[in-house]
Design an enzyme around this catalytic site. Structure first.
Site, PDB file in Angstrom:
ATOM      1  N   TYR A   4       5.539   9.824  -0.725  1.00  0.00           N
ATOM      2  CA  TYR A   4       5.454   8.421  -0.333  1.00  0.00           C
ATOM      3  C   TYR A   4       6.144   7.549  -1.378  1.00  0.00           C
ATOM      4  O   TYR A   4       5.702   7.443  -2.517  1.00  0.00           O
ATOM      5  CB  TYR A   4       4.001   7.988  -0.166  1.00  0.00           C
ATOM      6  CG  TYR A   4       3.230   8.735   0.905  1.00  0.00           C
ATOM      7  CD1 TYR A   4       3.884   9.432   1.914  1.00  0.00           C
ATOM      8  CD2 TYR A   4       1.840   8.728   0.915  1.00  0.00           C
ATOM      9  CE1 TYR A   4       3.181  10.113   2.887  1.00  0.00           C
ATOM     10  CE2 TYR A   4       1.125   9.399   1.889  1.00  0.00           C
ATOM     11  CZ  TYR A   4       1.794  10.096   2.873  1.00  0.00           C
ATOM     12  OH  TYR A   4       1.098  10.778   3.843  1.00  0.00           O
TER      13      TYR A   4
ATOM     14  N   HIS B 231       2.078  19.471   2.236  1.00  0.00           N
ATOM     15  CA  HIS B 231       2.476  18.388   3.139  1.00  0.00           C
ATOM     16  C   HIS B 231       3.159  18.936   4.393  1.00  0.00           C
ATOM     17  O   HIS B 231       2.819  18.576   5.510  1.00  0.00           O
ATOM     18  CB  HIS B 231       3.406  17.427   2.401  1.00  0.00           C
ATOM     19  CG  HIS B 231       3.423  16.052   2.967  1.00  0.00           C
ATOM     20  ND1 HIS B 231       3.846  14.946   2.252  1.00  0.00           N
ATOM     21  CD2 HIS B 231       3.077  15.579   4.184  1.00  0.00           C
ATOM     22  CE1 HIS B 231       3.746  13.868   3.004  1.00  0.00           C
ATOM     23  NE2 HIS B 231       3.303  14.231   4.189  1.00  0.00           N
TER      24      HIS B 231
ATOM     25  N   PRO C  45      -4.410   7.391  12.945  1.00  0.00           N
ATOM     26  CA  PRO C  45      -5.441   7.302  13.996  1.00  0.00           C
ATOM     27  C   PRO C  45      -5.270   6.089  14.904  1.00  0.00           C
ATOM     28  O   PRO C  45      -5.904   6.015  15.956  1.00  0.00           O
ATOM     29  CB  PRO C  45      -6.744   7.218  13.197  1.00  0.00           C
ATOM     30  CG  PRO C  45      -6.343   6.549  11.913  1.00  0.00           C
ATOM     31  CD  PRO C  45      -4.969   7.101  11.610  1.00  0.00           C
ATOM     32  N   LEU C  46      -4.394   5.157  14.495  1.00  0.00           N
ATOM     33  CA  LEU C  46      -4.122   3.984  15.322  1.00  0.00           C
ATOM     34  C   LEU C  46      -2.702   4.019  15.888  1.00  0.00           C
ATOM     35  O   LEU C  46      -2.121   2.991  16.212  1.00  0.00           O
ATOM     36  CB  LEU C  46      -4.338   2.694  14.515  1.00  0.00           C
ATOM     37  CG  LEU C  46      -5.768   2.497  13.997  1.00  0.00           C
ATOM     38  CD1 LEU C  46      -5.871   1.228  13.179  1.00  0.00           C
ATOM     39  CD2 LEU C  46      -6.763   2.482  15.151  1.00  0.00           C
ATOM     40  N   GLY C  47      -2.165   5.232  16.013  1.00  0.00           N
ATOM     41  CA  GLY C  47      -0.844   5.375  16.622  1.00  0.00           C
ATOM     42  C   GLY C  47       0.220   4.578  15.901  1.00  0.00           C
ATOM     43  O   GLY C  47       1.052   3.912  16.523  1.00  0.00           O
ATOM     44  N   ARG C  48       0.200   4.638  14.552  1.00  0.00           N
ATOM     45  CA  ARG C  48       1.133   3.882  13.701  1.00  0.00           C
ATOM     46  C   ARG C  48       1.042   2.388  13.985  1.00  0.00           C
ATOM     47  O   ARG C  48       2.023   1.664  13.961  1.00  0.00           O
ATOM     48  CB  ARG C  48       2.560   4.406  13.846  1.00  0.00           C
ATOM     49  CG  ARG C  48       2.669   5.832  13.315  1.00  0.00           C
ATOM     50  CD  ARG C  48       4.050   6.425  13.375  1.00  0.00           C
ATOM     51  NE  ARG C  48       4.030   7.705  12.678  1.00  0.00           N
ATOM     52  CZ  ARG C  48       3.583   8.846  13.216  1.00  0.00           C
ATOM     53  NH1 ARG C  48       3.162   8.859  14.466  1.00  0.00           N
ATOM     54  NH2 ARG C  48       3.566   9.968  12.506  1.00  0.00           N
TER      55      ARG C  48
ATOM     56  N   LEU D  61      -2.060   1.039  18.511  1.00  0.00           N
ATOM     57  CA  LEU D  61      -3.381   0.979  19.125  1.00  0.00           C
ATOM     58  C   LEU D  61      -4.229  -0.174  18.597  1.00  0.00           C
ATOM     59  O   LEU D  61      -5.303  -0.449  19.133  1.00  0.00           O
ATOM     60  CB  LEU D  61      -4.116   2.308  18.924  1.00  0.00           C
ATOM     61  CG  LEU D  61      -3.557   3.499  19.715  1.00  0.00           C
ATOM     62  CD1 LEU D  61      -4.179   4.807  19.233  1.00  0.00           C
ATOM     63  CD2 LEU D  61      -3.802   3.316  21.206  1.00  0.00           C
TER      64      LEU D  61
ATOM     65  N   GLY E 282      -3.320  -3.125  18.899  1.00  0.00           N
ATOM     66  CA  GLY E 282      -3.168  -4.150  19.916  1.00  0.00           C
ATOM     67  C   GLY E 282      -2.490  -5.424  19.456  1.00  0.00           C
ATOM     68  O   GLY E 282      -2.620  -6.471  20.100  1.00  0.00           O
TER      69      GLY E 282
END
Length: 327
Positions: free
Chosen positions: A52, A122, A203-206, A209, A211
Site C-alpha cells: 500500500y 498478499h 465489504p462495501l464494494g469499494r 454499497l 450509496g
C-alpha cells in the site's frame, strides 16, 4: 463494540476492523485522527500491507503506533507484491522463502514494532510451493517476529496445504453483497472445518454499497476506481440499480446502506470479520455502529435478494489483478 476471535484459539479482535489502505491516498490529513477515534470506539484490528503506497501506509500506522498502546491493537500486514521502481505499479509476486524474512524485517521497521500480530501472504506465486513459503513464515513465528499467519485470495487446496504446515488464523477474501461466490460454498466450509476466520475486505464494494454515488461522473478523474470493471461506464448503472434496492431495505431497517451491508456480513457468522476502509471519522463511526445492529432472518434474506449476484455487472478486478488470485 462486539468482539470475536480470528480462528480457533487465535487473537481476540473487534467484530469490525479498520482497513488502512486508503489512509495515505490523496487528502489523508484526517487519517491520524481516524486512527485515534478507532481506538476510542474499541476497534482493535488494523490492517495494512507493504504494497500500500509502497510502504508509506505501514509508515503512517507506525507513526501512530508510537503513541498507542501496542498491546491493545492487533496489527496485520501483508507481503508478496513487488513494485516496478519506475512505474510504481505491481510488477511481480514474490513468495519465495528467501524473500519472506526480508519483507518481514522491512515491515517491522516501517511499523516501528518488534512483532506483527497477523502476517499474510498478499498474493501467491503458484510456482513456489506453498509449503516452502509457510515454512519460512513459521520460522518468523519461532523467532517472535510474527504471532499468527494468514493467507489472502488463495484456493481451498492452498489453504489446506498451508494449514498442514502451520495453523492459519485467517484468510482475507473479498466478501460483500456484491461479491459472495468467493467465500460462500467450499471455501467457507473449509475455513470452518479448519478453524480459520474470514477477514472480509472491500465489504462495501469499494464504496459503491455505501450509496453515495449516483453515476460514474461522481468519480474524480484521479479516482482509481475508474479502472475497476464494476465502475466502468458499461456496468455502473446496473450496479447502482442494485444499490438503490439496498437503500430501500436499509430504510426499512432504519440504518444507512453501508450499515446494512456490514450488518449483513456480520450476520453470516462470528468468524466473518469485515475490515471496511476509511480515512474519515464520520464514516468510521457509521461503520462501527453496524456492529450494534441485529438483523432478523427476514432482513438478512431481504438484503441478499435486493443485491442478487446474478445482477452484478463486471468482474471484481481488472484482468491483470484477476490473474494473481485463486492460486
Amino acid at each position: 463494540m462486539r468482539y470475536t476471535t480470528l480462528g480457533a484459539g487465535h487473537p481476540r479482535v473487534s467484530a469490525v476492523g479498520l482497513g488502512c489502505m486508503g489512509m495515505t491516498s490523496a487528502d489523508g490529513s484526517e487519517s491520524p485522527r481516524t486512527l485515534d477515534r478507532a481506538a476510542e470506539l474499541g476497534i482493535t484490528l488494523l490492517d495494512t500491507a507493504d504494497a500500500y503506497d509502497r510502504g508509506a501506509n505501514e509508515d503512517l500506522l507506525g507513526r501512530w503506533l508510537r503513541h498507542a498502546r501496542r498491546e491493545e491493537v492487533v496489527v496485520s500486514t501483508k507481503f508478496g507484491l513487488r513494485h516496478d521502481p519506475d512505474t510504481g505499479m505491481v510488477a511481480t509476486v514474490d513468495t519465495s522463502p528467501e524473500y519472506v524474512p526480508v519483507a518481514c524485517d522491512a515491515s517491522l521497521r516501517r511499523l516501528g514494532t518488534d512483532y506483527i500480530d497477523v502476517y499474510y501472504i498478499h498474493r501467491r506465486d503458484p510456482e513456489v510451493p506453498i509449503e516452502d513459503t509457510v515454512g519460512a513464515m513459521a520460522a518468523l513465528v519461532s523467532a517472535g517476529k510474527v504471532a499468527h499467519l494468514g493467507l489472502s485470495e488463495v484456493s481451498v487446496e492452498t489453504l489446506r496445504r498451508a494449514h498442514a504446515v502451520h495453523p492459519i488464523a485467517a484468510i482475507q477474501l473479498e466478501y460483500s453483497l456484491f461479491t459472495r461466490n468467493v467465500v460462500e460454498g467450499d471455501m467457507l466450509r473449509t475455513c470452518r472445518e479448519l478453524g480459520v476466520a474470514v477477514v472480509a475486505y472491500s465489504p462495501l464494494g469499494r464504496g459503491m454499497l455505501a450509496g453515495l454515488l449516483s453515476s460514474r461522473a461522481d468519480l474524480d478523474d484521479s479516482d482509481g476506481r475508474r479502472r475497476w470493471p464494476r465502475f466502468a461506464a458499461e456496468n455502473i448503472a446496473a450496479n447502482l440499480a442494485l444499490v438503490h434496492n439496498l437503500k430501500q431495505v436499509a430504510a426499512t431497517i432504519g440504518c444507512t446502506p453501508a450499515q446494512a451491508a456490514l450488518a449483513w456480513l456480520l450476520a453470516q457468522g462470528d468468524d466473518i470479520v469485515p475490515i471496511p476502509g476509511t480515512k474519515q471519522v464520520r464514516y468510521l463511526e457509521q461503520n462501527v455502529a453496524a456492529a450494534e445492529l441485529t438483523l432478523t432472518t427476514d432482513q438478512v434474506r431481504q438484503l441478499a435478494e435486493a443485491v442478487p449476484m446474478s445482477g452484478v455487472a463486471g468482474d471484481r478486478y481488472p484482468k491483470a489483478a484477476l490473474d494473481r488470485i485463486g492460486h
